[in-house]
Enzyme design. Structure first.
Site, PDB file in Angstrom:
ATOM      1  N   GLY A  69       0.847  -1.209   0.000  1.00 48.88           N
ATOM      2  CA  GLY A  69       0.000   0.000   0.000  1.00 48.88           C
ATOM      3  C   GLY A  69       0.869   1.240   0.000  1.00 48.88           C
ATOM      4  N   GLY A  81       1.294   4.435   3.811  1.00 49.02           N
ATOM      5  CA  GLY A  81       2.407   3.744   3.153  1.00 49.02           C
ATOM      6  C   GLY A  81       3.389   4.724   2.530  1.00 49.02           C
ATOM      7  N   TYR A 129     -15.498  -4.454   7.291  1.00 48.94           N
ATOM      8  CA  TYR A 129     -14.097  -4.039   7.435  1.00 48.94           C
ATOM      9  C   TYR A 129     -13.569  -4.436   8.810  1.00 48.94           C
ATOM     10  CZ  TYR A 129     -10.116  -0.837   7.849  1.00 48.94           C
ATOM     11  OH  TYR A 129      -8.864  -0.305   8.043  1.00 48.94           O
ATOM     12  N   PRO A 140      -3.767   2.405  14.646  1.00 48.00           N
ATOM     13  CA  PRO A 140      -3.912   3.864  14.583  1.00 48.00           C
ATOM     14  C   PRO A 140      -5.377   4.274  14.744  1.00 48.00           C
ATOM     15  CG  PRO A 140      -3.247   2.970  12.430  1.00 48.00           C
ATOM     16  CD  PRO A 140      -3.583   1.810  13.319  1.00 48.00           C
ATOM     17  N   ASN A 176      -8.031   7.768  13.562  1.00 49.19           N
ATOM     18  CA  ASN A 176      -8.296   8.350  12.232  1.00 49.19           C
ATOM     19  C   ASN A 176      -7.050   9.066  11.700  1.00 49.19           C
ATOM     20  OD1 ASN A 176     -10.925   7.712  13.280  1.00 49.19           O
ATOM     21  ND2 ASN A 176     -11.794   9.053  11.717  1.00 49.19           N
ATOM     22  N   LYS A 180     -14.401  20.135  -0.030  1.00 44.33           N
ATOM     23  CA  LYS A 180     -15.685  20.866  -0.068  1.00 44.33           C
ATOM     24  C   LYS A 180     -15.480  22.367   0.185  1.00 44.33           C
ATOM     25  CE  LYS A 180     -18.715  17.119   1.538  1.00 44.33           C
ATOM     26  NZ  LYS A 180     -19.584  16.683   2.642  1.00 44.33           N
ATOM     27  N   TRP A 184     -21.601  16.173   6.706  1.00 42.53           N
ATOM     28  CA  TRP A 184     -22.480  15.020   6.969  1.00 42.53           C
ATOM     29  C   TRP A 184     -22.767  14.854   8.466  1.00 42.53           C
ATOM     30  CZ3 TRP A 184     -19.837  10.546   3.748  1.00 42.53           C
ATOM     31  CH2 TRP A 184     -19.965  10.844   2.377  1.00 42.53           C
ATOM     32  N   ARG A 206     -13.819  12.648  17.203  1.00 42.81           N
ATOM     33  CA  ARG A 206     -12.782  11.778  16.638  1.00 42.81           C
ATOM     34  C   ARG A 206     -11.409  12.255  17.102  1.00 42.81           C
ATOM     35  NH1 ARG A 206     -16.620   9.312  15.609  1.00 42.81           N
ATOM     36  NH2 ARG A 206     -17.332   8.362  13.678  1.00 42.81           N
ATOM     37  N   ASP A 241     -23.761   9.467  10.908  1.00 42.33           N
ATOM     38  CA  ASP A 241     -22.779   9.953  11.890  1.00 42.33           C
ATOM     39  C   ASP A 241     -21.691   8.914  12.117  1.00 42.33           C
ATOM     40  OD1 ASP A 241     -23.349  12.500  12.752  1.00 42.33           O
ATOM     41  OD2 ASP A 241     -24.698  11.863  14.372  1.00 42.33           O
TER      42      ASP A 241
HETATM   43  P1  GDP Z   1     -15.222   7.113  10.591  1.00 46.36           P
HETATM   44  O1  GDP Z   1     -14.344   7.575  11.721  1.00 46.36           O
HETATM   45  O2  GDP Z   1     -14.953   5.706  10.197  1.00 46.36           O
HETATM   46  O3  GDP Z   1     -16.662   7.388  10.879  1.00 46.36           O
HETATM   47  O4  GDP Z   1     -14.751   7.930   9.315  1.00 46.36           O
HETATM   48  P2  GDP Z   1     -15.174   9.226   8.481  1.00 46.36           P
HETATM   49  O5  GDP Z   1     -13.950  10.047   8.321  1.00 46.36           O
HETATM   50  O6  GDP Z   1     -15.834   8.777   7.233  1.00 46.36           O
HETATM   51  O7  GDP Z   1     -16.282  10.013   9.317  1.00 46.36           O
HETATM   52  C1  GDP Z   1     -15.992  10.663  10.522  1.00 46.36           C
HETATM   53  C2  GDP Z   1     -17.141  11.569  10.898  1.00 46.36           C
HETATM   54  O8  GDP Z   1     -17.174  12.710  10.042  1.00 46.36           O
HETATM   55  C3  GDP Z   1     -18.537  10.926  10.819  1.00 46.36           C
HETATM   56  O9  GDP Z   1     -19.296  11.351  11.933  1.00 46.36           O
HETATM   57  C4  GDP Z   1     -19.111  11.559   9.547  1.00 46.36           C
HETATM   58  O10 GDP Z   1     -20.530  11.662   9.583  1.00 46.36           O
HETATM   59  C5  GDP Z   1     -18.498  12.948   9.595  1.00 46.36           C
HETATM   60  N1  GDP Z   1     -18.466  13.663   8.313  1.00 46.36           N
HETATM   61  C6  GDP Z   1     -18.918  14.936   8.109  1.00 46.36           C
HETATM   62  N2  GDP Z   1     -18.792  15.291   6.828  1.00 46.36           N
HETATM   63  C7  GDP Z   1     -18.219  14.238   6.190  1.00 46.36           C
HETATM   64  C8  GDP Z   1     -17.838  14.026   4.817  1.00 46.36           C
HETATM   65  O11 GDP Z   1     -17.999  14.861   3.933  1.00 46.36           O
HETATM   66  N3  GDP Z   1     -17.258  12.814   4.539  1.00 46.36           N
HETATM   67  C9  GDP Z   1     -17.067  11.855   5.502  1.00 46.36           C
HETATM   68  N4  GDP Z   1     -16.489  10.696   5.162  1.00 46.36           N
HETATM   69  N5  GDP Z   1     -17.442  12.027   6.794  1.00 46.36           N
HETATM   70  C10 GDP Z   1     -18.011  13.207   7.133  1.00 46.36           C
END
Ligand code: GDP
Length: 320
Positions: free
Chosen positions: A16, A22, A138, A165, A167, A189, A204, A211, A271
């Site tokens: 990777g 990676g 996953y 790890p 995020n 965005k 979203w 996190r 979420d």
């Molecule tokens: P997760 O830690 O596996 O849930 O990974 P993500 O990075 O996909 O999402 C982290 C959080 O960010 C979640 O609560 C999502 O709802 C929020 N989020 C807000 N906007 C976005 C977006 O545009 N893309 C993603 N992937 N997550 C988003």
């Protein structure tokens, strides 16, 4: 014990190697060999590892995986399971055959969800309950990687370790809005809103989940250090334990990009897990004394590299 985190004497093969993590490991360990999916599809074959010359490599850092954000994990739950299980079987089998040290990369998103665990997450809780429903394909595939690591240690005496790890984000991320994670998605965005003169950015979910984010280069340094300094069967959490809500993260990214409009939360989007804070006490107790890059500094470098790389985003105000 090696304390220079950016150096390793090991001869490393990184799977990777063009990905977020990676590519950082490859950049930090001169002389290491990269293996990307273009060169060898590890889902189908482990030929590239089996045909390494003797002595060419002594360690494999296994970053290759089918990964994605909260939406992709749900939409393609079976593919995430299948591809990861097949790939891991191939990689571990080849490492056993060639007697290589192996470092497998897991993720805090594979831990059980509330109410099955106590926070912060400690390594002994990995198998104590089901993972969050949004990414169970996953999560179980990666949990099986940890099980396989331990089984191979026990039966075959393999020097296989696992790291966890939280995020990750950094300069070489996936900026696709459907399959990517939150930081690259929001950077893109906000940039596009600026270019197109829009005053609203859609985030979203509710913005309330929290996190922990680790700069990929920090994770790479820790993994290289552990590859020299750890040989045990328990996985090791390696993430930065500082946390932030998604709402505050979005405000921070907007601020760094110079966006002056507002954020709207789209609660029709998932979420995911509410939280998954992890403890790095074990890593510290092993003697790791490095510092993590503060989120704002890591975001600044990430945003700058995004703007440099994508000509369409010229004109964005990047703070230095
Ligand atoms: P997760 O830690 O596996 O849930 O990974 P993500 O990075 O996909 O999402 C982290 C959080 O960010 C979640 O609560 C999502 O709802 C929020 N989020 C807000 N906007 C976005 C977006 O545009 N893309 C993603 N992937 N997550 C988003």
């Amino acid at each position: 014990m090696t304390t220079d985190f950016a150096r390793t004497n090991r001869k490393v093969l990184v799977t990777g190697s063009t990905g977020l993590l990676g590519s950082e490991i490859l950049a930090l360990s001169p002389g290491s060999v990269g293996l990307s999916s273009k060169e060898c599809d590890l889902i189908e074959s482990n030929h590239a590892i089996l045909t390494l010359e003797d002595g060419q490599v002594d360690t494999v850092i296994h970053c290759a995986a089918r990964v994605g954000g909260v939406k992709a994990n749900t939409d393609y739950v079976a593919d995430f399971f299948d591809d990861n299980v097949k790939m891991n079987m191939n990689v571990l089998d080849a490492c056993r055959e060639k007697s290589l040290k192996l470092v497998s990369v897991l993720s805090t998103c594979i831990y059980p969800d509330a109410p099955y665990v106590k926070y912060p997450l400690t390594e002994d809780q990995l198998h104590m309950g089901p993972p969050h429903h949004s990414n169970f394909g996953y999560a179980y595939a990666k949990r099986m990687l940890e099980v396989q690591n331990r089984a191979y240690r026990q039966q075959h005496g393999c020097n296989f370790i696992s790291v966890i790890p939280n995020n990750l984000y950094g300069i070489n991320d996936n900026y696709d809005l459907n399959s990517g994670h939150v930081i690259p998605a929001l950077i893109r965005k906000f940039h596009e809103a600026m270019i197109e003169g829009r005053s609203e950015v859609i985030v979203w979910g509710t913005g309330r989940p929290v996190r922990e984010f680790t700069f990929a280069r920090d994770a790479a340094k820790i993994i290289l250090w552990l590859s020299e300094n750890y040989d045990g069967d328990e996985p090791i959490n390696i993430g930065n334990p500082d946390w932030v809500s998604i709402e505050n993260l979005s405000l921070m990214i907007g601020e760094e990009i110079g966006f002056e409009g507002h954020v709207k939360f789209d609660t029709s989007k998932p979420d995911g897990q509410y939280e998954k804070p992890s403890s790095n006490r074990k890593l510290r107790s092993l003697g790791w004394k490095g510092e993590y890059t503060p989120l704002r500094d890591g975001l600044r470098e990430t945003i700058k590299s995004f703007a440099d790389r994508y000509p369409g985003v010229r004109g964005i105000k990047i703070k230095t």
